[in-house]
Design an enzyme around this catalytic site. Structure first.
Site, short mmCIF file in Angstrom:
data_model
loop_
_atom_site.label_atom_id
_atom_site.label_comp_id
_atom_site.label_asym_id
_atom_site.label_seq_id
_atom_site.Cartn_x
_atom_site.Cartn_y
_atom_site.Cartn_z
N CYS A 131 -113.97 -62.69 -14.25
CA CYS A 131 -115.05 -63.24 -13.43
C CYS A 131 -115.89 -62.19 -12.69
CB CYS A 131 -114.52 -64.29 -12.47
SG CYS A 131 -113.19 -63.74 -11.38
N ARG A 142 -102.76 -55.68 -15.93
CA ARG A 142 -102.27 -55.59 -14.55
C ARG A 142 -100.94 -54.86 -14.55
NH1 ARG A 142 -103.71 -61.66 -12.18
NH2 ARG A 142 -105.89 -61.65 -12.91
N GLU A 151 -97.73 -54.63 -13.51
CA GLU A 151 -96.81 -55.56 -12.85
C GLU A 151 -95.52 -54.91 -12.39
OE1 GLU A 151 -97.27 -58.45 -11.81
OE2 GLU A 151 -98.92 -59.33 -12.93
N ARG A 173 -95.25 -63.15 -17.66
CA ARG A 173 -95.68 -62.17 -16.65
C ARG A 173 -95.64 -60.79 -17.31
NH1 ARG A 173 -96.83 -61.66 -11.44
NH2 ARG A 173 -96.31 -63.81 -10.97
N GLU A 192 -111.88 -67.15 -19.31
CA GLU A 192 -112.30 -67.25 -17.91
C GLU A 192 -113.59 -68.04 -17.79
OE1 GLU A 192 -111.25 -67.03 -14.62
OE2 GLU A 192 -111.32 -64.86 -14.39
N ASP A 231 -103.34 -75.16 -8.16
CA ASP A 231 -102.43 -74.63 -9.17
C ASP A 231 -101.83 -75.78 -9.97
OD1 ASP A 231 -102.70 -71.95 -8.81
OD2 ASP A 231 -100.77 -71.63 -7.83
N GLU A 251 -96.55 -71.50 -12.75
CA GLU A 251 -97.99 -71.71 -12.55
C GLU A 251 -98.66 -71.34 -13.86
OE1 GLU A 251 -101.74 -70.67 -12.52
OE2 GLU A 251 -100.82 -68.97 -11.49
N ASN A 260 -105.00 -72.66 -13.17
CA ASN A 260 -105.55 -72.83 -11.84
C ASN A 260 -107.01 -73.26 -11.92
OD1 ASN A 260 -107.41 -70.40 -11.62
ND2 ASN A 260 -105.49 -69.39 -12.10
N CYS A 263 -114.07 -70.39 -10.50
CA CYS A 263 -113.55 -69.99 -11.81
C CYS A 263 -112.23 -70.73 -12.06
CB CYS A 263 -113.37 -68.48 -11.89
SG CYS A 263 -112.31 -67.80 -10.58
N ARG A 323 -99.52 -68.21 -20.71
CA ARG A 323 -98.94 -69.20 -19.80
C ARG A 323 -98.92 -70.59 -20.44
NH1 ARG A 323 -98.31 -67.73 -14.25
NH2 ARG A 323 -97.72 -65.53 -14.28
#
Length: 316
Positions: free
Chosen positions: A119, A149, A151, A160, A168, A229, A247, A250, A275, A282
């Site tokens: 975004c 990311r 993590e 994850r 997005e 969520d 989760e 979202n 967004c 997921r």
């Protein structure tokens, strides 16, 4: 279990996966369902953005001060002159290893990082623009930029990871347009999660921690801004009462936070934005955890999109 079946392979670096034909087919099916069942019916249009984000974008969104410890940074070569790289090349040939200290001499200081979320660059593309009223609400999505990311110890399975694949959707419009869009998005997500996936799931109103770190997001008491969520029960984690639900989706309305940061205007209206990141890993985790790995046992409406898996590759 997918590893033992040969559907995917971990690596080659931490928090990354190689998706073989079977797992790739499931992820691409999730992408197809999201576009056909959620985004296209609501009028979203696809855009394509770069994976690499200059620091100026993250400074405006607040990400730079919010989570600099989670970025993968990008360093450009100082030069393309082969003479400057001769020693590095020679050492590599001789040692058959990467001479890191020599490499660092030829790298510029990073001024960008790999996509953390899509975004920010979408907002950047509207920087300083005045949007015609007839173009509101703006409904766009990117599905090409891969998110990265760092993590660290928080990695687990494919849900994850340090590198993941998302769609997005970003929406820009008036307050009333976005509140109306939120209801329509909720309807489409309900349709997918109930009718196509047949999932056990629930919704929760949350304030994203990354938004708390990066800045305020508006008046939560009215629940006009903030995040919903979607959480799915994951059987292998334990009981419904005692285990953490995943989760897996979202939906956010962020008020004028990014509108102001990038000086985006309309002819007459006051603009808001939001967004709703769709994480393919997921969605896949939530679906397979509840429905299993045997396609014959999958819901009939899902099998309309993916009736059988590719045969894949047999190893001796």
């Amino acid at each position: 279990e997918m590893e033992s079946l040969g559907w995917l392979k971990q690596g080659p670096t931490k928090g990354k996966w190689f998706y073989r034909p079977q797992a790739a087919a499931i992820l691409k099916t999730m992408e197809h369902i999201a576009i056909q069942e959620v985004l296209k019916p609501l009028g979203f249009q696809e855009v394509i953005e770069s994976h690499i984000k200059p620091f100026e974008i993250w400074l405006k969104t607040g990400h730079m001060e919010g989570m600099p410890y989670e970025f993968y940074y990008v360093a450009e070569p100082k030069t393309r002159d082969v003479k400057d790289w001769e020693r590095f090349i020679d050492l590599t040939k001789i040692t058959k290893e990467v001479p890191v200290e020599e490499l660092q001499k030829n790298l510029s200081v990073p001024t960008a990082g790999i996509c953390y979320a899509q975004c920010p660059m979408i907002y950047w593309s509207f920087k300083g623009k005045t949007i015609a009223e007839k173009s509101l609400p703006v409904l766009v999505y990117d599905k090409t930029a891969i998110s990265a990311r760092y993590e660290s110890g928080g990695r687990h399975g494919i849900e994850r990871v340090d590198e993941f694949h998302r769609i997005e959707p970003v929406y820009i419009g008036t307050r009333q347009q976005l509140l109306s869009l939120r209801e329509k998005l909720l309807e489409r997500y309900n349709h997918v999660f109930n009718d196509i996936f047949d999932l056990e799931w629930q919704m929760a109103w949350v304030t994203p921690w990354y938004m708390q770190q990066a800045g305020k997001i508006g008046d939560e008491s009215a629940q006009d801004t903030g995040t919903i969520d979607f959480e799915a029960y994951i059987p292998y984690r334990g009981t419904r009462q005692d285990s953490e639900w995943l989760e897996f989706q979202n939906l956010s309305i962020l008020g004028d936070k990014y509108i102001s940061a990038f000086n985006i205007k309309a002819q007459k209206s006051e603009l808001w934005s939001g967004c709703s990141g769709i994480g393919l890993e997921r969605w896949t985790t939530a679906f397979l955890a509840q429905k299993g790995l045997n396609p014959k046992q999958w819901p009939e409406d899902f099998k309309k999109y993916l009736e059988r898996l590719p045969e894949g590759i047999e190893f001796l």
